[in-house]
Design an enzyme around this catalytic site. Sequence first.
Site, mmCIF file in Angstrom:
data_model
loop_
_atom_site.group_PDB
_atom_site.id
_atom_site.type_symbol
_atom_site.label_atom_id
_atom_site.label_comp_id
_atom_site.label_asym_id
_atom_site.label_seq_id
_atom_site.Cartn_x
_atom_site.Cartn_y
_atom_site.Cartn_z
ATOM 1 N N LYS A 66 -3.692 -17.846 -46.074
ATOM 2 C CA LYS A 66 -2.929 -16.592 -46.161
ATOM 3 C C LYS A 66 -1.526 -16.855 -45.658
ATOM 4 O O LYS A 66 -1.311 -17.790 -44.876
ATOM 5 C CB LYS A 66 -3.597 -15.514 -45.286
ATOM 6 C CG LYS A 66 -3.213 -14.098 -45.653
ATOM 7 C CD LYS A 66 -4.014 -13.539 -46.825
ATOM 8 C CE LYS A 66 -3.436 -12.240 -47.316
ATOM 9 N NZ LYS A 66 -4.270 -11.601 -48.334
ATOM 10 N N ASP A 71 -0.020 -9.774 -52.107
ATOM 11 C CA ASP A 71 -0.734 -8.921 -51.145
ATOM 12 C C ASP A 71 0.227 -7.759 -50.910
ATOM 13 O O ASP A 71 1.119 -7.501 -51.745
ATOM 14 C CB ASP A 71 -1.053 -9.703 -49.854
ATOM 15 C CG ASP A 71 -1.980 -8.934 -48.910
ATOM 16 O OD1 ASP A 71 -3.189 -8.904 -49.151
ATOM 17 O OD2 ASP A 71 -1.504 -8.326 -47.926
HETATM 18 P P1 NDP Z 1 0.637 -2.668 -51.965
HETATM 19 O O1 NDP Z 1 1.842 -3.149 -51.236
HETATM 20 O O2 NDP Z 1 0.656 -2.615 -53.437
HETATM 21 O O3 NDP Z 1 0.222 -1.211 -51.444
HETATM 22 C C1 NDP Z 1 -0.031 -0.970 -50.097
HETATM 23 C C2 NDP Z 1 -0.252 0.519 -49.936
HETATM 24 O O4 NDP Z 1 -0.697 0.773 -48.615
HETATM 25 C C3 NDP Z 1 1.010 1.329 -50.131
HETATM 26 O O5 NDP Z 1 0.671 2.603 -50.611
HETATM 27 C C4 NDP Z 1 1.566 1.408 -48.711
HETATM 28 O O6 NDP Z 1 2.402 2.517 -48.479
HETATM 29 C C5 NDP Z 1 0.269 1.579 -47.928
HETATM 30 N N1 NDP Z 1 0.435 1.074 -46.567
HETATM 31 C C6 NDP Z 1 0.844 -0.160 -46.169
HETATM 32 N N2 NDP Z 1 0.882 -0.222 -44.833
HETATM 33 C C7 NDP Z 1 0.495 1.000 -44.381
HETATM 34 C C8 NDP Z 1 0.327 1.555 -43.096
HETATM 35 N N3 NDP Z 1 0.574 0.848 -42.007
HETATM 36 N N4 NDP Z 1 -0.103 2.844 -43.010
HETATM 37 C C9 NDP Z 1 -0.349 3.556 -44.122
HETATM 38 N N5 NDP Z 1 -0.206 3.079 -45.370
HETATM 39 C C10 NDP Z 1 0.193 1.818 -45.494
HETATM 40 O O7 NDP Z 1 -0.559 -3.603 -51.419
HETATM 41 P P2 NDP Z 1 -1.967 -3.871 -52.085
HETATM 42 O O8 NDP Z 1 -2.461 -2.676 -52.783
HETATM 43 O O9 NDP Z 1 -1.877 -5.160 -52.810
HETATM 44 O O10 NDP Z 1 -2.860 -4.167 -50.793
HETATM 45 C C11 NDP Z 1 -3.538 -3.136 -50.083
HETATM 46 C C12 NDP Z 1 -4.637 -3.731 -49.233
HETATM 47 O O11 NDP Z 1 -5.563 -4.432 -50.066
HETATM 48 C C13 NDP Z 1 -4.193 -4.749 -48.185
HETATM 49 O O12 NDP Z 1 -5.038 -4.658 -47.063
HETATM 50 C C14 NDP Z 1 -4.423 -6.081 -48.884
HETATM 51 O O13 NDP Z 1 -4.592 -7.134 -47.966
HETATM 52 C C15 NDP Z 1 -5.716 -5.771 -49.624
HETATM 53 N N6 NDP Z 1 -6.004 -6.637 -50.748
HETATM 54 C C16 NDP Z 1 -5.150 -6.722 -51.807
HETATM 55 C C17 NDP Z 1 -5.470 -7.524 -52.874
HETATM 56 C C18 NDP Z 1 -4.631 -7.564 -54.111
HETATM 57 O O14 NDP Z 1 -5.084 -8.147 -55.097
HETATM 58 N N7 NDP Z 1 -3.465 -6.965 -54.143
HETATM 59 C C19 NDP Z 1 -6.686 -8.362 -52.872
HETATM 60 C C20 NDP Z 1 -7.535 -8.129 -51.751
HETATM 61 C C21 NDP Z 1 -7.177 -7.316 -50.727
HETATM 62 P P3 NDP Z 1 3.995 2.372 -48.628
HETATM 63 O O15 NDP Z 1 4.269 2.431 -50.095
HETATM 64 O O16 NDP Z 1 4.524 3.502 -47.850
HETATM 65 O O17 NDP Z 1 4.349 1.033 -48.025
#
Ligand code: NDP
Length: 444
Positions: free
Chosen positions: A125, A165
């Site tokens: 990671k 991510d």
């Molecule tokens: P994105 O950046 O596309 O989206 C993240 C989302 O979560 C946004 O809506 C963001 O809001 C919100 N967010 C981030 N930090 C916070 C916080 N501290 N409090 C509240 N909301 C928050 O990321 P992903 O969708 O890719 O990833 C989301 C999760 O899924 C992570 O934990 C990641 O590790 C996990 N994941 C992702 C994978 C992938 O293929 N993308 C694979 C496996 C796991 P805002 O827009 O305001 O920042």
Amino acid sequence: MQYVERVLEELKQKNPNEPEFHQAATEILRGLAPVVARHPEYEQTALLERFVEPERVILFRVPWVDDQGKVRVNKGYRVQFNSAIGPYKGGLRFHPSVNLSIIKFLGLEQILKNSLTGLPIGGGKGGSDFDPKGKSDLEVMRFCQSFMTELFRHIGQDTDVPAGDIGVGGREIGYLFGQYKRIRDEHVGVLTGRGLSYGGSLVRTEATGYGLVYMAEEALKCRGDGFEGKTVVISGSGNVAIYACEKAQQLGAKVVAMYDSNGYIYDGEGIKLEVVKQIKEVERGRIKEYAARVKGSRYFEGCKGIWQIPCDIALPCATQNEIDGASAEALVKNGVKYVGEGANMPTTLEGIAVFQKAGVVFLPAKAANAGGVATSALEMAQSSGRLFWTFEEVDRKLKEIMRNIYRNMDGAAKEYGVAGDYVAGANIAGFIKVANAMMAHGIV
Ligand code: NDP
């Protein structure tokens, strides 16, 4: 002291100030206790001590120039955690909260997640404390180019294959890949999540969200149930959340709430996903704008309140530690039956205990969100073979992989006397393959 507890104690002493890493290691190692009890050779060869120590940690400086000509400096990280079963594989996170503890917790989880997919990929990671939010495209490009100018020497299609991510989507992967190709003069599958015009795979964008729902669908089906007519709450409105919502809706569920880091929207009629996509994917705006565009919906400042909304299925898809003990209690009180973790470690240890005590079917992240990395591995296979599979073909493979993961973690939980405990089941099923490979490799 028992072997597992001794390793955890030492880990905390050797790695102070890394609470997220401690949390992930605690969840994983305690779940492995029944396996460790059957294999005294693990203790004799310090297998767990080796398992929790990354093979390599790379920390680097990322200098770049903003649109005002000011020099900025961020921290860059890549943790190459475990390559026993294949090249390191795992995403890059760009978010101001990123630190070594968070990258190490994600890397440790990734080892078992990747193993669970059944595909030959090790765990890693990386990321940076850079915040892409509010930056211009050119600033993001300059940052990504600087980041890759160091990272390129540590990665490779057979060594370490990063992906996206939080904060790293198609735009960032494009800039990172462009710089890698320019420095190395190689057009290879060194990053996944690439655009379709330069080696990407269909379904990669949708994979984590779709995969999460495929696994939940399997869990429902095994209990004679389905998504049809269910009320669903999804946190986040990024890549994982959006495609979890899309698939849940396709299966007949009503998704009533989503959030970003500022607050949540509630739409009792069911979220209009095309509006969310327009705001978050096209305009890179705030979820708050949804309430202004969709009549009858409401916006609430702050995130925590989302877990007070009654639902049958909760899919936390934003970030770590979104659901604490109190939020879990509220969900249980309001009748939640299934929780599927789309984000990594979105539930605290206290939250998990609440769900398990209440008999909620709890699908842990390393199994439930493995669809993204599984499809990344399918992207790697297509790259190596110079192939391009159809959407239906990749989607079919993804569905099959998610069902297999469900069966394997369910089977492992039963075999080790903890039936229905998928936290333990996923840890055990993922760990055994890695442990066998590590034992075969000798003391390395
Ligand atoms: P994105 O950046 O596309 O989206 C993240 C989302 O979560 C946004 O809506 C963001 O809001 C919100 N967010 C981030 N930090 C916070 C916080 N501290 N409090 C509240 N909301 C928050 O990321 P992903 O969708 O890719 O990833 C989301 C999760 O899924 C992570 O934990 C990641 O590790 C996990 N994941 C992702 C994978 C992938 O293929 N993308 C694979 C496996 C796991 P805002 O827009 O305001 O920042």
